[in-house]
Design a protein around this motif. Structure first.
Motif, PDB file in Angstrom:
ATOM      1  N   ASN A 208      19.174 -71.802   3.585  1.00 23.42           N
ATOM      2  CA  ASN A 208      19.665 -71.447   2.414  1.00 23.42           C
ATOM      3  C   ASN A 208      18.707 -71.305   1.471  1.00 23.42           C
ATOM      4  O   ASN A 208      17.936 -72.075   0.852  1.00 23.42           O
ATOM      5  CB  ASN A 208      20.763 -72.722   1.907  1.00 23.42           C
ATOM      6  CG  ASN A 208      21.465 -72.523   0.349  1.00 23.42           C
ATOM      7  OD1 ASN A 208      20.768 -71.693  -0.311  1.00 23.42           O
ATOM      8  ND2 ASN A 208      22.482 -73.502   0.399  1.00 23.42           N
ATOM      9  N   THR A 210      18.297 -70.526  -1.671  1.00 21.04           N
ATOM     10  CA  THR A 210      18.534 -71.165  -3.112  1.00 21.04           C
ATOM     11  C   THR A 210      17.883 -72.775  -3.057  1.00 21.04           C
ATOM     12  O   THR A 210      17.325 -73.394  -3.800  1.00 21.04           O
ATOM     13  CB  THR A 210      19.868 -71.433  -3.833  1.00 21.04           C
ATOM     14  OG1 THR A 210      20.452 -72.315  -2.792  1.00 21.04           O
ATOM     15  CG2 THR A 210      20.484 -70.212  -4.055  1.00 21.04           C
ATOM     16  N   THR A 211      17.756 -73.194  -1.756  1.00 24.01           N
ATOM     17  CA  THR A 211      17.049 -74.552  -1.578  1.00 24.01           C
ATOM     18  C   THR A 211      15.432 -74.807  -1.167  1.00 24.01           C
ATOM     19  O   THR A 211      14.995 -75.681  -1.320  1.00 24.01           O
ATOM     20  CB  THR A 211      17.848 -75.402  -0.607  1.00 24.01           C
ATOM     21  OG1 THR A 211      17.703 -74.876   0.675  1.00 24.01           O
ATOM     22  CG2 THR A 211      19.516 -75.476  -1.007  1.00 24.01           C
TER      23      THR A 211
HETATM   24  C1  LIG Z   1      23.045 -73.037  -0.915  1.00 24.86           C
HETATM   25  O1  LIG Z   1      22.673 -74.192  -1.598  1.00 24.86           O
HETATM   26  C2  LIG Z   1      23.307 -74.307  -3.087  1.00 24.86           C
HETATM   27  C3  LIG Z   1      22.532 -75.434  -3.895  1.00 24.86           C
HETATM   28  O2  LIG Z   1      22.490 -76.553  -3.156  1.00 24.86           O
HETATM   29  C4  LIG Z   1      24.623 -74.477  -3.022  1.00 24.86           C
HETATM   30  O3  LIG Z   1      25.189 -74.360  -4.188  1.00 24.86           O
HETATM   31  C5  LIG Z   1      25.162 -73.310  -1.982  1.00 24.86           C
HETATM   32  O4  LIG Z   1      26.529 -73.486  -1.905  1.00 24.86           O
HETATM   33  C6  LIG Z   1      24.618 -73.045  -0.800  1.00 24.86           C
HETATM   34  N1  LIG Z   1      24.883 -72.009   0.025  1.00 24.86           N
HETATM   35  C7  LIG Z   1      25.222 -72.166   1.241  1.00 24.86           C
HETATM   36  C8  LIG Z   1      25.932 -70.751   1.937  1.00 24.86           C
HETATM   37  O5  LIG Z   1      25.437 -73.193   1.863  1.00 24.86           O
END
Ligand SMILES: *[C@@H]1O[C@H](CO)[C@@H](O)[C@H](O)[C@H]1NC(C)=O
Ligand SMILES: *[C@@H]1O[C@H](CO)[C@@H](O)[C@H](O)[C@H]1NC(C)=O
Ligand SMILES: *[C@@H]1O[C@H](CO)[C@@H](O)[C@H](O)[C@H]1NC(C)=O
Ligand SMILES: *[C@@H]1O[C@H](CO)[C@@H](O)[C@H](O)[C@H]1NC(C)=O
Ligand SMILES: *[C@@H]1O[C@H](CO)[C@@H](O)[C@H](O)[C@H]1NC(C)=O
Length: 778
Positions: A208, A210-211
């Motif tokens: 992911n 964003t992490t």
């Molecule tokens: C990725 O991480 C973000 C932040 O923790 C979260 O909001 C998001 O749902 C995640 N995306 C997936 C595809 O798991």
């Protein structure tokens, strides 16, 4: 089960029977002969092909082919396929990679060990010796330290290459680019960077983004902290949110860093909970690091309970590193204070425990009755100069929260805003909520500040956290005082006085309560940990992709941060190794470890034996040989050397015949006690045992060493010969240690194995070469 879900989502076409497929490591030992890299890959592929239905399936199931020192591969297999492979010729072992078991073991410290300038006459003397050491080692200039961790923040001033000479010619690594990381992020300080996540992704699906960054860049802070602790440049005028102001420096400020990112966020969990590191990814990183030409590996990663060597990826990787004369330092773990909690116990690893430094972040708590308690914190938030109502968390929970001892943990959603608003709340450590999160819960419920109370097992090691509200941390004794005060009055009041940094705190060092302990559960005849170093409230560089608390609820960004763990002590020892390696390029990894261990210190800065975090005398199951002293280690007099073959013989003896396929175990191999280790442990002694050790003279050519012994209570110890004569450098002398139970029939009080501790030394009037010993009765 998560594994299965992700597979269904992403790799469905591949899978016939998803439920049973896992990543296995198929291990062939070492490489014999000179095969080209593509030949090795073909060779591994042919094995896979023999159990898979098609060429394509074989190719898709392969994650890594380990081609440099380690010979093996990681692939997705069914148990049947794994069994088939394990029965094939040349396959040494096949084992499932451990899922989500490995985690990161989460600068004043250098002044404290005498590597930086301090104050006073004693300090000046230390300073001179230290400067000598650093100069002799040329600040680690030609030494390359590999960091197996979770990346780096390359813009940190700690990684500036200003004024540094060219990259050592021996370097063969690369600067792997990726998200927010290009080739200009490497320089003459950060000479290499790579990242590994095939294992992680095979279990969790795609990262992911964003992490974390799909690159060597650190979005957490841990990897930046450990790397700068080893080899950060001297950076003036830094602080953590105003605390610990001064100059930050790594232990080997001119050493070169090679970053191997192997740890990634745990999916579906907040970053505060830490990272996870997959075995197959770590093995790939270590194999590359060996080929790249690192001299030292610093690995602040482990499990809470160790696996046997043949199934322990870090142990196997480290053995290959040792074969290539790379010194490997690993954290002992943060699973203390209970016994037998230590990870990374292999005798070819330097296993590092954690202790305090002599700096405190004093943040006093004043109670309404005038009592002043010494707390610690590095929060930048301050209370007004007045008293506030004080409550104990368990007394102010919302209906439905069980009224047992978890009620005081300030778990998320547990506090009742009606009862907390405008007050100071005492929360206890433990439970689901991490320390930072407890403060966040108090803030959510409208509290003005909080007191983080130790439980008895935390003793007096106070975590100086950068909380998001006014806060302080207090010992369990102080918790009792606060609770008694709350019970004693109708209107309990208190206030927290803003914190300040205090140097020369006493006593220091003491062992951190969290540091993992022996005895060694994999081999009770090897004493572990080996050594302790600073790991409590350490200041070092931090990732600007994260907050100082790692909490998503914390908007702050910092360049330097204070952090605790054996993760922090391991890079301190790795830095000392880098300096020793620079001074003694021809010493083996075992000689360097021996030098550090036999010169380690046992007393604190008030001249008393080092204690645990409750003030009781600590023992070798906590600190190994003691607190590391790099300046003394540069001149140890004698070393206990050990070769790669010695380790293989050792493995034969404990029944692991398989870590190097080119080696055949002899019919009789020396008992594991007889591995030439700088410490000694004997488990379940029946009556009497005689053990052999060999020392190598690395001091003055002509010297005479005299032995002395402190026998463990209940045993007698004899060293023969008791005098060793040397007439040249490099000369080896063997001696025998006979340990005899005084009362072998003494009935044991309970089933627990009880160890008694002692030591033996060799002394020539200049050097004191000390070995701790631990003995238990059958
Ligand atoms: C990725 O991480 C973000 C932040 O923790 C979260 O909001 C998001 O749902 C995640 N995306 C997936 C595809 O798991
Ligand atoms: C790397 O990235 C930086 C910052 O984005 C940029 O200034 C630089 O030109 C890039 N270098 C290369 C070699 O792409
Ligand atoms: C140190 O940093 C602070 C804050 O950034 C600044 O105000 C101060 O002038 C700096 N001191 C020196 C000696 O550079
Ligand atoms: C407290 O009570 C809860 C709910 O009944 C239970 O899950 C938990 O284990 C208890 N904790 C302790 C320490 O007894
Ligand atoms: C160190 O090892 C190198 C290469 O093996 C050798 O040439 C050199 O003489 C050795 N130096 C010392 C001081 O033993």
């Amino acid at each position: 089960m998560r594994f299965c879900v992700f597979f269904l989502l992403f790799l469905l076409p591949l899978l016939a029977s998803c439920a049973e497929r896992k990543v296995y490591i198929v291990y062939f030992g070492g490489h014999s002969g000179q095969k080209a890299l593509h030949e090795i890959e073909d060779y591994h592929h042919s094995y896979l092909l023999s159990v898979k239905a098609s060429e394509e399936e074989a190719r898709d199931s392969l994650l890594y082919s380990y081609k440099h020192s380690i010979n093996g591969f990681a692939a997705v297999l069914s148990p049947q396929e794994a069994t088939k492979l394990s029965e094939m010729d040349e396959v040494v072992s096949v084992f499932p990679s451990q899922r989500k078991k490995h985690t990161l073991h989460t600068t004043r410290s250098w002044e404290f060990v005498g590597l930086e300038k301090g104050l006073g006459r004693e300090q000046l003397k230390k300073q001179k010796k230290t400067r000598n050491l650093l100069e002799k080692a040329r600040y680690g200039d030609q030494i390359i330290v590999g960091m197996v961790d979770n990346g780096v923040w390359p813009e940190s001033k700690s990684f500036s290459d200003e004024g540094m000479g060219p990259i050592p010619k021996s370097w063969k690594g690369i600067c792997q680019t990726g998200v927010a990381f290009n080739s200009s992020d490497c320089n003459r300080k950060l000479i290499g960077a790579r990242y590994y996540l095939k294992g992680y992704e095979s279990d969790n699906g795609p990262l992911n983004t964003t992490t974390d960054y799909r690159s060597p860049r650190d979005k957490d802070g841990h990897g930046t902290h450990t790397a700068s602790t080893v080899a950060g440049r001297r950076v003036h005028n830094v602080s953590a949110l105003g605390y610990a102001p001064g100059t930050a420096s790594g232990g080997a400020p001119l050493a070169r860093l090679a970053i191997y990112k192997v740890c990634w966020p745990i999916p579906g969990q907040t970053k505060v909970k830490g990272n996870t590191c997959y075995e197959e990814d770590m093995l790939a990183a270590i194999d590359d690091a060996i080929a790249d030409g690192v001299h030292v590996l610093s690995i602040s990663i482990g499990t809470s309970t160790p696996f046997t060597y043949a199934k322990d990826g870090i142990a196997i990787g480290a053995l290959h590193a040792t074969k290539n004369n790379i010194v490997v330092a690993c954290s002992a773990g943060n699973s203390g204070p209970g016994p037998s909690t230590l990870s990374n116990p292999a005798p070819w690893i330097i296993t590092v425990g954690a202790s305090s430094v002599d700096r405190a972040f004093v943040t006093p708590l004043v109670l309404g009755n005038g009592m002043k308690l010494m707390g610690e914190s590095v929060t930048p938030y301050k209370l007004k100069k007045k008293m506030y109502p004080l409550v104990f968390a368990a007394d102010v929970v919302v209906p439905g929260v069980p009224k047992n001892n978890t009620a005081a943990n300030c778990n998320f959603g547990s506090l009742d805003p009606k009862k907390v608003k405008g007050k100071l709340v005492l929360c206890l450590r433990g439970g689901i909520a991490l320390r930072i999160e407890k403060g966040i819960e108090v803030k959510r419920a409208g509290g003005v500040g909080f007191i983080l109370g130790n439980t008895p097992e935390n003793g007096f090691d106070l975590p100086a956290d950068p909380h998001l509200l006014p806060a302080t941390a207090v010992s369990s004794e102080d918790v009792t005082k606060i609770r008694n005060y709350i019970k004693s009055t109708k209107k309990p009041m208190a206030t927290i006085i803003p914190g300040r940094t205090v140097l020369h705190a006493k006593p220091a060092p003491f062992m951190a309560s969290f540091t993992s302990r022996g005895p060694n559960t994999i081999d009770p005849n090897i004493l572990k940990p080996d050594i302790t170093g600073p790991g409590l409230n350490i200041l070092a560089a931090w990732s600007e992709g994260s907050s100082p608390t790692r909490s998503e609820l914390d908007p702050r960004v910092v360049k330097y941060n204070i952090f605790s763990g054996t993760s922090m002590s391991c890079p301190h020892v790795a830095a000392a190794v880098a300096l020793l390696k620079a001074i003694h390029p021809n010493w083996s990894s075992a000689a360097i470890r021996s030098a550090l261990m036999t010169t380690a210190g046992l007393v604190n800065n008030i001249g008393k034996p080092i204690t645990d975090s409750s003030g009781n005398p600590a023992n070798p199951f906590q600190y190994g040989s003691g607190h590391f002293r790099p300046t003394k280690a540069a001149d140890p007099g004698l070393v206990y050397d050990t070769t790669y073959t010695d380790y293989l013989l050792y493995l034969c003896n404990i029944g692991v015949k398989s870590l190097d396929s080119s080696f055949n175990c002899p019919k009789v191999s020396p008992s594991s006690n007889n591995l030439n280790y700088p410490s000694l442990q004997i488990s379940k002694l029946k009556r009497k045992v005689t053990i052999t050790r060999t020392v190598t003279n690395v001091g003055s050519a002509r010297s005479i060493y005299f032995s002395s012994v402190k026998s463990p209570v209940g045993f007698s110890v004899r060293v023969e010969p008791s005098i060793l004569y040397f007439n040249h450098v490099g000369q080896k002398k063997s001696f025998c240690i006979t340990v005899e139970a005084r009362n072998p029939k003494a009935s044991k009080k309970n089933d627990a194995e009880e160890y008694a501790f002692g030591w033996y030394t060799w002394n020539d009037g200049i050097h004191n070469v000390r070995s701790p010993m631990a003995v238990s009765l059958a």
